[in-house]
Design an enzyme around this catalytic site. Structure first.
Site, short mmCIF file in Angstrom:
data_model
loop_
_atom_site.label_atom_id
_atom_site.label_comp_id
_atom_site.label_asym_id
_atom_site.label_seq_id
_atom_site.Cartn_x
_atom_site.Cartn_y
_atom_site.Cartn_z
CG ASN A 13 96.75 103.46 120.62
OD1 ASN A 13 96.73 102.41 121.45
ND2 ASN A 13 97.45 103.85 119.61
CB CYS A 75 98.67 96.61 120.77
SG CYS A 75 97.80 98.31 120.44
N GLY A 76 96.98 96.80 124.01
CA GLY A 76 95.75 96.98 124.63
C GLY A 76 94.55 97.66 124.18
CG HIS A 168 104.59 99.09 129.89
ND1 HIS A 168 104.33 100.31 128.92
CD2 HIS A 168 103.96 98.20 129.11
CE1 HIS A 168 103.31 99.78 128.11
NE2 HIS A 168 103.48 98.54 128.30
CG ASN A 199 105.56 100.77 125.09
OD1 ASN A 199 105.38 101.05 124.17
ND2 ASN A 199 105.77 99.39 125.14
CD GLU A 217 101.70 103.41 122.28
OE1 GLU A 217 102.02 102.45 121.33
OE2 GLU A 217 100.38 103.70 122.56
CB CYS A 226 99.68 103.41 125.76
SG CYS A 226 100.71 102.05 125.88
N GLY A 229 100.16 100.55 128.48
CA GLY A 229 100.69 101.53 129.35
C GLY A 229 99.87 101.84 130.48
#
Ligand SMILES: N[C@H](CCC[C@H](N)C(=O)O)C(=O)O
Length: 287
Positions: A13, A75-76, A168, A199, A217, A226, A229
């Protein structure tokens, strides 16, 4: 304008990272889209903006913009790249930092092996806070948790709905490689029952400690991984009773490990963060 940037990725990502700690960087949505464009710009799924702390409670603020130019809450994979960035660029010598994001404070920590663990905060299940409009719908009980019916052009996708700061919709599939990610993904992303879009995750359970995951996404399309996600899919799988304790999430871009101790508890995500290159781009003034 001549804009310095750093290209990074977390399990594929990918991100353009901008340092706005010394002077603010104000970009229009059109400029953000150009930066993210894989033909006319640098190319990225998201753009990460590193800013000074807005309060003494945190070490930095971190803003996230999708490739479509929209600012989002969390955003992970970006959080892992963020902490590697501020450490690698000498903006801090702390290995564990507190970061203000639109969805609250997260705490990423740089591990000795170069991977990063992030306390992503607790998942949110209250549907109006996701936000998801469930009016007129009846959920079905699947093992220990509920799924909601989403009408996709006359067919029904049964989804688990939650927020990791960003929305999500997770569905279980038998084989992620055969999942309708590019057909159903955009329809779920833009479904009217998700007023802020969503997402769309497609999760295959390999065993109680291992899933395979693909995510369409919001604002970026299918990405190779993600982070939020992965957190959402594991939380859904744990709530349904399909998963146990700590789970390895196999994505097309690499491996993430997610752990969650149950409702009200934070989700912990561990994974890689990689520098790719530093660059300079001549960014036109676009309104
Ligand atoms: N597309 C997401 C933001 C980026 C999340 C993803 N890249 C991650 O690693 O969590 C959204 O609109 O909520």
């Amino acid at each position: 304008m001549q804009l310095a940037f750093t290209k990074m990725h977390g399990a594929g990502n990918d991100f353009v990272v901008l340092d706005a700690t010394r002077a603010p960087i104000a970009l229009s949505a059109a400029q953000l889209r150009l930066l993210a464009d894989r033909h006319f710009g640098v190319g990225a799924d998201q753009i990460l903006m590193v800013e000074p702390p807005p309060s003494s409670e945190v070490d930095f603020r971190y803003r996230i913009f999708n490739a479509d130019g929209g600012e989002v809450e969390q955003c992970g994979n970006g959080a892992r790249c963020f902490v590697a960035y501020v450490h690698g660029k000498g903006l801090t010598d702390k290995r564990r930092i507190r970061v203000q994001t639109l969805s609250g404070i997260i705490e990423p920590e740089l591990q000795a092996d170069g991977r990063v663990t992030v306390d992503m905060g607790a998942p949110v299940f209250n549907l109006p806070q996701v936000p998801f409009d469930a009016s007129g719908l009846s959920p079905r009980q699947v093992d220990a948790w509920e799924q909601w019916p989403l009408d996709i052009d006359g067919a029904t996708a049964w989804i688990s709905v939650l927020s990791m700061g960003n929305p999500h919709a997770v569905q279980r599939v038998d084989d992620v490689d055969a999942a309708p990610v590019h057909s159903d993904g955009p329809r779920i992303e833009h479904h009217p029952r998700f007023p802020k879009r969503v997402n769309a995750g497609f999760m295959q359970i390999v065993d109680a400690h291992h899933i395979r995951l693909r995510v369409w996404e919001r604002g970026a399309g299918e990405t190779l991984a993600c982070g939020t996600g992965a957190c959402a899919a594991v939380v859904a799988g744990l709530r349904h009773g399909w998963l146990r304790d700590s789970v390895d999430v196999e994505t097309r871009g690499g491996l993430l490990t997610i752990a969650w101790a149950g409702p009200g508890q934070p989700v912990h995500m561990t994974g890689p963060a990689a520098f790719v290159f530093d660059g300079l781009i001549a960014l036109p003034d676009l309104p």
